[in-house]
Scaffold this active site. Sequence first.
Site, PDB file in Angstrom:
ATOM      1  N   CYS A  43     -12.753   7.154   1.346  1.00 61.69           N
ATOM      2  CA  CYS A  43     -12.074   5.806   0.751  1.00 61.69           C
ATOM      3  C   CYS A  43     -13.121   4.560   1.234  1.00 61.69           C
ATOM      4  O   CYS A  43     -12.867   3.794   0.224  1.00 61.69           O
ATOM      5  CB  CYS A  43     -10.822   5.739   1.823  1.00 61.69           C
ATOM      6  SG  CYS A  43      -9.927   4.416   1.542  1.00 61.69           S
ATOM      7  N   CYS A  48     -11.538   4.260  -2.386  1.00 64.78           N
ATOM      8  CA  CYS A  48     -10.495   3.040  -2.333  1.00 64.78           C
ATOM      9  C   CYS A  48     -11.228   1.773  -2.319  1.00 64.78           C
ATOM     10  O   CYS A  48     -10.806   0.908  -3.139  1.00 64.78           O
ATOM     11  CB  CYS A  48      -9.460   3.225  -1.207  1.00 64.78           C
ATOM     12  SG  CYS A  48      -8.881   4.983  -0.976  1.00 64.78           S
ATOM     13  N   LYS A  51     -13.929   0.616  -5.036  1.00 68.87           N
ATOM     14  CA  LYS A  51     -13.141   0.770  -6.275  1.00 68.87           C
ATOM     15  C   LYS A  51     -12.183  -0.437  -6.601  1.00 68.87           C
ATOM     16  O   LYS A  51     -11.983  -1.004  -7.686  1.00 68.87           O
ATOM     17  CB  LYS A  51     -12.244   1.790  -6.337  1.00 68.87           C
ATOM     18  CG  LYS A  51     -11.286   2.004  -7.780  1.00 68.87           C
ATOM     19  CD  LYS A  51     -10.404   3.157  -7.546  1.00 68.87           C
ATOM     20  CE  LYS A  51      -9.169   2.901  -6.188  1.00 68.87           C
ATOM     21  NZ  LYS A  51      -8.269   3.870  -6.102  1.00 68.87           N
ATOM     22  N   TYR A 178      -6.485   9.798 -11.920  1.00 68.36           N
ATOM     23  CA  TYR A 178      -6.710   8.356 -11.039  1.00 68.36           C
ATOM     24  C   TYR A 178      -8.065   7.702 -11.458  1.00 68.36           C
ATOM     25  O   TYR A 178      -8.319   6.577 -12.187  1.00 68.36           O
ATOM     26  CB  TYR A 178      -6.535   8.311  -9.929  1.00 68.36           C
ATOM     27  CG  TYR A 178      -5.283   8.643  -9.098  1.00 68.36           C
ATOM     28  CD1 TYR A 178      -4.710   7.367  -8.462  1.00 68.36           C
ATOM     29  CD2 TYR A 178      -4.518   9.606  -9.080  1.00 68.36           C
ATOM     30  CE1 TYR A 178      -3.291   7.403  -7.793  1.00 68.36           C
ATOM     31  CE2 TYR A 178      -3.131   9.739  -8.587  1.00 68.36           C
ATOM     32  CZ  TYR A 178      -2.632   8.726  -8.054  1.00 68.36           C
ATOM     33  OH  TYR A 178      -1.425   8.898  -7.293  1.00 68.36           O
ATOM     34  N   GLU A 182      -9.042   4.547 -13.967  1.00 75.80           N
ATOM     35  CA  GLU A 182      -9.406   3.205 -13.080  1.00 75.80           C
ATOM     36  C   GLU A 182     -10.971   2.954 -13.682  1.00 75.80           C
ATOM     37  O   GLU A 182     -11.150   1.635 -13.810  1.00 75.80           O
ATOM     38  CB  GLU A 182      -9.379   3.730 -11.704  1.00 75.80           C
ATOM     39  CG  GLU A 182      -7.965   3.742 -11.183  1.00 75.80           C
ATOM     40  CD  GLU A 182      -7.921   4.026  -9.683  1.00 75.80           C
ATOM     41  OE1 GLU A 182      -6.949   3.629  -8.881  1.00 75.80           O
ATOM     42  OE2 GLU A 182      -9.042   4.788  -9.012  1.00 75.80           O
ATOM     43  N   HIS A 437      12.913 -16.181  -8.119  1.00 74.31           N
ATOM     44  CA  HIS A 437      12.782 -16.566  -9.450  1.00 74.31           C
ATOM     45  C   HIS A 437      11.742 -17.780  -9.470  1.00 74.31           C
ATOM     46  O   HIS A 437      11.970 -18.887  -8.310  1.00 74.31           O
ATOM     47  CB  HIS A 437      14.108 -16.994  -9.921  1.00 74.31           C
ATOM     48  CG  HIS A 437      13.833 -17.591 -11.632  1.00 74.31           C
ATOM     49  ND1 HIS A 437      13.755 -16.890 -12.664  1.00 74.31           N
ATOM     50  CD2 HIS A 437      13.741 -18.681 -11.955  1.00 74.31           C
ATOM     51  CE1 HIS A 437      13.730 -17.154 -13.573  1.00 74.31           C
ATOM     52  NE2 HIS A 437      13.882 -18.638 -13.387  1.00 74.31           N
ATOM     53  N   GLU A 442      11.568  -9.810  -9.939  1.00 72.91           N
ATOM     54  CA  GLU A 442      12.861  -9.807  -9.793  1.00 72.91           C
ATOM     55  C   GLU A 442      13.748  -9.015 -10.834  1.00 72.91           C
ATOM     56  O   GLU A 442      14.766  -8.783 -10.771  1.00 72.91           O
ATOM     57  CB  GLU A 442      13.449 -11.167 -10.201  1.00 72.91           C
ATOM     58  CG  GLU A 442      13.087 -11.883 -11.728  1.00 72.91           C
ATOM     59  CD  GLU A 442      13.524 -13.193 -11.814  1.00 72.91           C
ATOM     60  OE1 GLU A 442      14.695 -13.633 -11.479  1.00 72.91           O
ATOM     61  OE2 GLU A 442      12.755 -13.975 -12.110  1.00 72.91           O
TER      62      GLU A 442
END
Length: 453
Positions: A43, A48, A51, A178, A182, A437, A442
């Site tokens: 990672c 992670c 990346k 993944y 990516e 908003h 939302e």
Amino acid sequence: MAEFDYDLFVIGAGSGGVRAARTAAATGARVAIAEDRYLGGTCVNVGCVPKKLYSYAAHYHDAFEESAGFGWQLSEAPRFEWATLRDNKIAEIKRLNGIYARLLDNAGVRLINGRAQVVGEHAVEVNGETHTAEKILVAVGGWPWIPDFPGNEHVLDSNRVFDLEEFPRRFLVLGGGYIAVEFASIFNGLGSDTHLVYRGELFLRGFDHEVREFTRDEMAKKGVDLHFETTIEAIEKQADGLAVTLTNGETLVVDAVLSATGRRPHLAGLGLDAFDIALNPDGTIKVNERYETSVPSILALGDVTGGPELTPVALAEAMHMVQHHFTAEPPGPLDYRNIATAVFCHPNIGTVGLSEEAARAECGEIRVYTADFRPMKHTLSGSEERCLMKLVVDDASDRVVGAHMVGEEAGEVIQGIAIAVRAGLSKTDFDATVGIHPTGAEEFVTMRTPSRR
């Protein structure tokens, strides 16, 4: 336990191993950890963290183009310098490596640099020295796997792609998970002429089908050249690059090829085969809910056990393992349902819970709510990028069993929605929530009419 040197000996100082070592040491256990490569594991070093840094870099390509619609005039065309990104990434990873070392030291964990080998049910050898422990934890993670075909020696894996000497102007990614999508997005965004080759009819198998189709279309709009239902037959090095022959007869000439075809448990040389450790059909280590292997003194967690290959899962497993073995109140089994995840392709994917297909199989009658729209930002940016938001609802209970998003900062949005899904909140609860908003998020609390049932 005094007859052993340690109460716990951890093999592998990745996310799961370090968390297990530190948490066990906090209970008063005597802990050592061995690592032969780099602190922080996949990672931090080749997964992670780098990346995500490269993904940030790639997003600037769109940001520069989109800024004109908001009145920004750049005095000259932006110019990308690969070496700057690469070297700044290296410096950041070194900083994180140092943090991991200090965390272990501050916790009282002994760090041993070297590849460990299990030589007994309670014994580990590192650099010729034998250490005994009441329990041994295997947390070595995975290692990239490259398929066998003529010329595969010219292929990069995901461990090496971050540190290329030269930036590839023509780039090809093999795979459909993944890592593949990516890196296809990253190198496309950084300026490569990018191809993605996948043997299946559509990438990201296991994700919601509508999400997969939407992502395919958005990536294609951004310029990634997608080649489905084909794979690499051979690669030949030529003066002008690598000639990649596909099984559909097409030949592509590129500067670099990344094989993003999965990772397998990094078990070679650990000595576990001498103990007849039971394995799952896919070659991962079989464990029970206490993370014990078929040899009770040898434990395993993280990617080597075949569960979700996600850093937060390894962290959760580490804490559960410590509670089982080093506290007076062991927990129940770790709940692997409703684990949120993100894919940092462009645009991002965030998802939690059941796909529409899985919900139909598991729940029967369902309601599906979708919003497919052009975000407000792009009314001025000129970008044609769209956003998809989706809720899957069990009709009988009104419970939201799945939430999915493809769009900017999808991972950030879904992390919050994941709490609601994990808590079992209903569509009525979502409807009763007042939105913020103007935001894209939302939409998750304003969708009222089912798209389909």
